[in-house]
Structures are given as C-alpha cells and as structure tokens.
Design an enzyme around this catalytic site. Structure first.
Site, PDB file in Angstrom:
ATOM      1  N   LYS A 119      65.892  60.520  37.774  1.00 34.61           N
ATOM      2  CA  LYS A 119      65.846  59.748  39.013  1.00 34.61           C
ATOM      3  C   LYS A 119      64.741  58.714  38.839  1.00 34.61           C
ATOM      4  O   LYS A 119      63.605  59.063  38.474  1.00 34.61           O
ATOM      5  CB  LYS A 119      65.554  60.648  40.214  1.00 34.61           C
ATOM      6  CG  LYS A 119      65.730  59.969  41.576  1.00 34.61           C
ATOM      7  CD  LYS A 119      67.181  59.665  41.849  1.00 34.61           C
ATOM      8  CE  LYS A 119      67.411  59.063  43.239  1.00 34.61           C
ATOM      9  NZ  LYS A 119      67.265  60.062  44.326  1.00 34.61           N
ATOM     10  N   SER A 186      70.226  58.437  37.954  1.00 32.37           N
ATOM     11  CA  SER A 186      70.325  58.027  39.346  1.00 32.37           C
ATOM     12  C   SER A 186      69.040  57.305  39.722  1.00 32.37           C
ATOM     13  O   SER A 186      68.030  57.408  39.025  1.00 32.37           O
ATOM     14  CB  SER A 186      70.535  59.240  40.255  1.00 32.37           C
ATOM     15  OG  SER A 186      71.708  59.940  39.914  1.00 32.37           O
TER      16      SER A 186
END
Length: 325
Positions: A119, A186
């Site tokens: 992330k 992500s």
C-alpha cells in the site's frame, strides 16, 4: 514461528463470526493474528465474487528444516515524497523496503518470495502544493496517481527480487513489458510510506501451508491459476478442474486489468469504451468468474489496476495451499 491461514466468509460488513469460529475451534488464538493490521481490502465484489477475508496468524510451532513452509515479513519504506511517485526515487525506496521485508521473513533467496502486497501513497491537491512549495513538480495528475503509484511500486518489487534491472525514468509506467510476477499493489491517501507485506516459503518455518505463484497471460488464462497451485506444491493432472484441488487450496490472489490494446485473443474488446461501467469493474468481474470456475469457489481475491504487475492484460496469480503435514 508457524503461519496459520483461514478464509472466512463475511455475511455483512460487520460480521466477525467466521473469525470467531476459527478462534473457538482452536485454529489460532486472537493474539496470534498478524495480518488484520496491516489490512488490505480489494474494494467491490463484482460479478460472482463473494465477500470474504483471508486471515493470517502466527504461533510458536516449529517444523523440520527439510520442509519449506509459508513465512511472512513486513516493512515500511522511507518517506515517499509526492515528487517521488512515478519516478526512480520511489522504485529505489520500495526496493529497499521489500529487501527489509525479506529479512523480516528470514527469506534469503528471492526465488522463495511468491507474493508482495503493498500500500503506497497517491497524490492529493495538498501534496501537489507541498511539492510545488519546495520547488518540485509531480510526475502525473492527481487522478492518474493511483495507477502510477501502483505501477512504480511494482517496479520496485521487481527490482528488489531481480525480476528486472533498475528502470530508467522514461520506462516507468510506459514500458509495460517490464513487470513483477508476484506484486499486488494498492495505494491510498492515508499513508506517506510504502507498507509491504511479503509472503514466501522458508525451510523450517513450520506450519501446514505453502505458497506459489504464476501469471495469467490474459483474462481467460485459467491455466495460469492452476500453474500457481502447482507452483505451491499441489500435484494436478494435465487438464485440471476444481475437484482436483480436493479442498487443499486456501485461496488465490489475482491482479488484473483491461488490456489497453482493446483486444482479447484476437477479438475486439469494448470495456475501455464503456461510458456507463468503468473498465475496472468489467475486468474484475470477468477474471473473478474465471477464477471461481477454476477453484469451484466464488470467494476469490481479485484486485485491479495492475500496471507493471504481470503481463499487459493479465496479472500475477498467487495460491496458498494446505500442504497436508
């Protein structure tokens, strides 16, 4: 420190009954959970995909050095500045964090790494202004930064694991033949570093589980899913079907996106032209259906926006199996 893995259905957004059942039957204790935080959600359950969670726990069990089993490591990168996104500086910082996560997992050989979930930050109006106030400029528009952040991060993973050499600035998010086969990236506004969760196999790790990976060459590549299961260590026939998994697949994790060339096996595709439904929704539903058919279970993890994550129009496939001992 052995790893336990469980796939649990989410009956509602507040449902924790599946996790409670795992704890009640003694699969793991509540304080052994390790992968609720960091937590990764693949937003939306398009098509047949079922809401679910894959939970990881760590216990004190050990195993023989002759058996290679699932191990997990985590790390945080150095601070990622807004002007780093889409540029070699981000690639380098992510690569260093991936190497740190390997050390945390006590995995020495990059070939033993099969899944790197990250992330990373994306751009906001405020972060763009911050860069400008320091005399810097950003590499892309705010609305493009999710894909650019994901793609740049994937190249950092690929560099760390020796899948590609350090890319030049002009190759980042442009030359899509450069990719990682194990990356699932992500991005969001809630952090300013790369959060890295790395999974692989390590001799003597203990536990019952193994992990493997392959790639789907395109959205229809069901063989890529079975190749990932084989890579994890489960023997399958030449032309497998869901029944051949015999309940030993815990879950598969897939990254995908619409092919930017607008074709699929020589046929014209129009998902990129659809003004009503975003192409991410099309791609996720289609690949989710292929995966569900392959494993006989609609509870599959499928994430989109796969730049530099697997070949163009395809993506990495990761499988975790119960090795049976």
């Amino acid at each position: 420190m052995a790893i336990e893995v469980a796939k649990i259905e989410l009956k509602t957004v507040q449902d924790a009954s599946g996790l409670d059942a795992c704890i009640a039957r003694g699969q793991f204790a509540a304080d052994e959970l390790i992968a609720s935080i960091p937590m990764v959600w693949s937003g939306g359950c398009d098509g047949v995909i079922t809401p679910h969670a894959t939970v990881f726990a760590r216990n004190g069990k050990t195993g023989p050095a002759s058996k290679s089993r699932l191990a997990i490591g985590t790390a945080m990168s150095a601070e990622l500045l807004p002007e780093d996104i889409g540029r070699p500086a981000m690639v380098e910082k992510v690569a260093q964090a991936v190497k740190a996560a390997m050390r945390d997992a006590a995995i020495d050989d990059p070939k033993d790494v099969h899944y790197v979930q990250t992330k990373t930050p994306l751009l906001t109006i405020d972060s763009v202004r911050d860069a400008e106030s320091r005399g810097q400029y950003v590499a892309c528009e705010v609305h493009d930064s999710m894909g650019v952040s994901n793609g740049t991060t994937a190249l950092g993973i690929a560099v760390a694991l020796g899948e590609v050499t350090m890319p030049r600035a002009e190759q980042i998010c442009k030359e899509l033949d450069l990719y990682s086969s194990v990356a699932s990236c992500s991005s969001g506004v809630e952090l300013t570093q790369a959060q890295v969760v790395l999974l692989g196999n390590r001799a003597g790790a203990g536990g019952r589980y193994r992990i493997g990976h392959a790639v789907m060459r395109d959205a229809l590549d069901i063989d890529g899913i079975y190749d990932a299961v084989r890579n994890a260590g489960l023997d399958l026939p030449a032309r497998p079907r869901a029944d051949d998994l015999k309940g030993r697949l815990v879950n598969c994790f897939i990254k995908c996106e619409a092919d930017r060339r607008g074709t699929l096996r020589g046929r014209r595709q129009i998902m990129l032209d659809d003004s009503d439904v975003h192409h991410h929704r099309h791609a996720k539903a289609a690949v989710g259906a292929v995966a569900a058919a392959a494993i006989g279970d609609p509870a599959v993890f499928v994430s989109v926006d796969a730049m530099h994550q697997g070949p163009q129009g395809g993506g990495p496939v990761i499988a975790i199996i119960d090795a049976g001992d």
